[in-house]
Design a protein around this motif. Structure first.
Motif, PDB file in Angstrom:
ATOM      1  N   GLY A 103      -1.847  -0.128 -15.167  1.00 42.67           N
ATOM      2  CA  GLY A 103      -1.407  -1.079 -14.154  1.00 42.67           C
ATOM      3  C   GLY A 103      -2.431  -2.128 -13.769  1.00 42.67           C
ATOM      4  O   GLY A 103      -2.185  -2.932 -12.876  1.00 42.67           O
TER       5      GLY A 103
ATOM      6  N   ARG B   6      -4.107  -2.063  -7.613  1.00 45.11           N
ATOM      7  CA  ARG B   6      -2.686  -2.317  -7.931  1.00 45.11           C
ATOM      8  C   ARG B   6      -1.917  -2.753  -6.687  1.00 45.11           C
ATOM      9  O   ARG B   6      -1.099  -3.666  -6.738  1.00 45.11           O
ATOM     10  CB  ARG B   6      -2.054  -1.047  -8.517  1.00 45.11           C
ATOM     11  CG  ARG B   6      -2.516  -0.701  -9.924  1.00 45.11           C
ATOM     12  CD  ARG B   6      -1.672   0.421 -10.523  1.00 45.11           C
ATOM     13  NE  ARG B   6      -1.816   1.662  -9.795  1.00 45.11           N
ATOM     14  CZ  ARG B   6      -2.676   2.624 -10.122  1.00 45.11           C
ATOM     15  NH1 ARG B   6      -3.471   2.478 -11.173  1.00 45.11           N
ATOM     16  NH2 ARG B   6      -2.739   3.738  -9.413  1.00 45.11           N
ATOM     17  N   ALA B   7      -2.198  -2.086  -5.568  1.00 41.64           N
ATOM     18  CA  ALA B   7      -1.451  -2.380  -4.339  1.00 41.64           C
ATOM     19  C   ALA B   7      -1.681  -3.804  -3.861  1.00 41.64           C
ATOM     20  O   ALA B   7      -0.736  -4.510  -3.482  1.00 41.64           O
ATOM     21  CB  ALA B   7      -1.831  -1.391  -3.243  1.00 41.64           C
TER      22      ALA B   7
ATOM     23  N   LYS C  56       1.443  -5.119  -6.320  1.00 45.72           N
ATOM     24  CA  LYS C  56       2.412  -4.665  -5.320  1.00 45.72           C
ATOM     25  C   LYS C  56       2.523  -5.662  -4.168  1.00 45.72           C
ATOM     26  O   LYS C  56       3.611  -5.847  -3.608  1.00 45.72           O
ATOM     27  CB  LYS C  56       2.020  -3.272  -4.812  1.00 45.72           C
ATOM     28  CG  LYS C  56       1.965  -2.202  -5.920  1.00 45.72           C
ATOM     29  CD  LYS C  56       3.323  -1.986  -6.571  1.00 45.72           C
ATOM     30  CE  LYS C  56       3.227  -1.077  -7.803  1.00 45.72           C
ATOM     31  NZ  LYS C  56       2.727   0.263  -7.504  1.00 45.72           N
TER      32      LYS C  56
ATOM     33  N   ALA D 296       3.609   1.629  -1.484  1.00 49.46           N
ATOM     34  CA  ALA D 296       4.082   1.844  -2.850  1.00 49.46           C
ATOM     35  C   ALA D 296       3.075   2.615  -3.691  1.00 49.46           C
ATOM     36  O   ALA D 296       3.432   3.204  -4.716  1.00 49.46           O
ATOM     37  CB  ALA D 296       4.394   0.501  -3.514  1.00 49.46           C
ATOM     38  N   GLU D 297       1.805   2.618  -3.254  1.00 46.92           N
ATOM     39  CA  GLU D 297       0.765   3.391  -3.942  1.00 46.92           C
ATOM     40  C   GLU D 297       0.403   4.660  -3.166  1.00 46.92           C
ATOM     41  O   GLU D 297      -0.618   5.278  -3.420  1.00 46.92           O
ATOM     42  CB  GLU D 297      -0.479   2.534  -4.144  1.00 46.92           C
ATOM     43  CG  GLU D 297      -0.323   1.467  -5.217  1.00 46.92           C
ATOM     44  CD  GLU D 297      -0.282   2.063  -6.625  1.00 46.92           C
ATOM     45  OE1 GLU D 297      -0.825   3.171  -6.816  1.00 46.92           O
ATOM     46  OE2 GLU D 297       0.281   1.416  -7.526  1.00 46.92           O
ATOM     47  N   GLY D 298       1.229   5.013  -2.191  1.00 46.76           N
ATOM     48  CA  GLY D 298       1.021   6.246  -1.458  1.00 46.76           C
ATOM     49  C   GLY D 298      -0.006   6.178  -0.349  1.00 46.76           C
ATOM     50  O   GLY D 298      -0.477   7.217   0.133  1.00 46.76           O
TER      51      GLY D 298
ATOM     52  N   LEU E   6       0.830  -1.208   0.000  1.00 46.71           N
ATOM     53  CA  LEU E   6       0.000   0.000   0.000  1.00 46.71           C
ATOM     54  C   LEU E   6       0.861   1.254   0.000  1.00 46.71           C
ATOM     55  O   LEU E   6       0.525   2.254  -0.650  1.00 46.71           O
ATOM     56  CB  LEU E   6      -0.934  -0.021   1.207  1.00 46.71           C
ATOM     57  CG  LEU E   6      -2.074  -1.031   1.098  1.00 46.71           C
ATOM     58  CD1 LEU E   6      -2.660  -1.350   2.464  1.00 46.71           C
ATOM     59  CD2 LEU E   6      -3.161  -0.516   0.160  1.00 46.71           C
TER      60      LEU E   6
ATOM     61  N   THR F 163      -8.345   2.339  -7.961  1.00 47.17           N
ATOM     62  CA  THR F 163      -7.296   1.867  -8.867  1.00 47.17           C
ATOM     63  C   THR F 163      -6.003   1.610  -8.093  1.00 47.17           C
ATOM     64  O   THR F 163      -5.324   0.599  -8.309  1.00 47.17           O
ATOM     65  CB  THR F 163      -7.046   2.898  -9.978  1.00 47.17           C
ATOM     66  OG1 THR F 163      -6.879   4.202  -9.378  1.00 47.17           O
ATOM     67  CG2 THR F 163      -8.202   2.952 -10.956  1.00 47.17           C
ATOM     68  N   ALA F 164      -5.660   2.521  -7.183  1.00 49.81           N
ATOM     69  CA  ALA F 164      -4.448   2.365  -6.380  1.00 49.81           C
ATOM     70  C   ALA F 164      -4.562   1.144  -5.478  1.00 49.81           C
ATOM     71  O   ALA F 164      -3.596   0.392  -5.296  1.00 49.81           O
ATOM     72  CB  ALA F 164      -4.188   3.616  -5.553  1.00 49.81           C
TER      73      ALA F 164
END
Length: 259
Positions: free
Chosen positions: A163, A74-75, A79, A42-44, A40, A70-71
């Motif tokens: 992504g 991906r996380a 990630k 890594a996605e801010g 997480l 979306t974040a």
């Protein structure tokens, strides 16, 4: 009485947790939270602000609506896969850890006892679905299998945001306790999730324009006695009809699985 609050809901379970001894269970719990925080982050997303709820063999995450789905997608797919691969590359051998992840969104109420809500129930049913268990078992060299609700798929996945490989998600009909709905399954690093039965919808699934629902691809079995700390060969090529599919197990990005 507390009011319900909308959030993204992620439920994570560790495969085979109850088969480990108490010492290994403690290590796996700590390592899971560390991997989730890394993924997480890594996605801010600030892990310390999430107040994760430990479930013994996993975790429940309530992620604020201000964080893009979306974040989160991906996380908690790519990630998280990356974080777990990195864990296996440590100099000291680690206990095997493979996880199932469910993503959904909705209303959750927190009272003096804990968390409750129909949407939380939905996410918990999804992560426990036998089909998701079967996919992770069939993807013997993978670290993560992800299931998302149909609402999450329609809102996020099918649009093909950066992504997020929409074509790697396959539909599955879930029927467990009170839950009856279509969900979507993916395995980071594979072009299609293995181990799923033929899809038999009540109605046609909402596949993205020009993309047919994914089927099952063959996958080479893991070597007897292998542990997840061994990163197997990076590419497996499978021929299906007139198509040649590449499954990449050690990939670190959504383009790792290509047709």
């Amino acid at each position: 009485m507390p009011e319900p609050l909308y959030c993204a809901i992620a439920v994570v379970d560790i495969e085979g947790f109850g088969k480990r001894n108490d010492t290994d269970q403690g290590t796996l719990r700590r390592d899971l939270h560390a991997a989730l925080a890394e993924a997480l982050g890594a996605e801010g997303v600030d892990w310390s602000a999430l107040d994760p709820k430990d479930t013994g063999d996993g975790a429940i995450l309530r992620i604020p609506a201000s964080v893009p789905k979306t974040a989160i997608t991906r996380a908690l797919s790519w990630k998280l896969h990356t974080a777990l691969v990195r864990r296996c590359l440590a100099e000291v051998p680690v206990e095997e850890m493979r996880v199932r992840v469910a993503l959904h969104g909705g209303e959750i109420t927190e009272d003096e006892i804990g968390l409750r809500g129909t949407d939380l129930n939905t996410a918990s049913r999804l992560v426990d679905a036998q089909q998701l268990r079967d996919v992770l078992a069939a993807a013997a060299r993978s670290h993560v299998a992800v299931i998302v609700s149909d609402a999450w798929y329609r809102a996020v996945v099918r649009h093909g945001y950066e992504g997020i490989a929409a074509e790697s998600f396959a539909p599955v009909r879930i029927s467990i306790k009170e839950l009856r709905e279509t969900a979507w399954v993916t395995v980071p690093g594979l072009s299609t999730p293995p181990g799923l039965p033929p899809f038999e919808p009540d109605q046609a699934p909402s596949a993205p324009t020009g993309v047919a629902p994914a089927g099952s691809a063959a996958q080479a079995p893991a070597a007897p006695g292998s542990r997840s700390l061994v990163i197997h060969g990076p590419v497996q090529e499978v021929t299906q009809g007139d198509k040649n599919i590449k499954n990449i197990y050690g990939g670190f990005g959504p383009n790792a699985a290509v047709r």
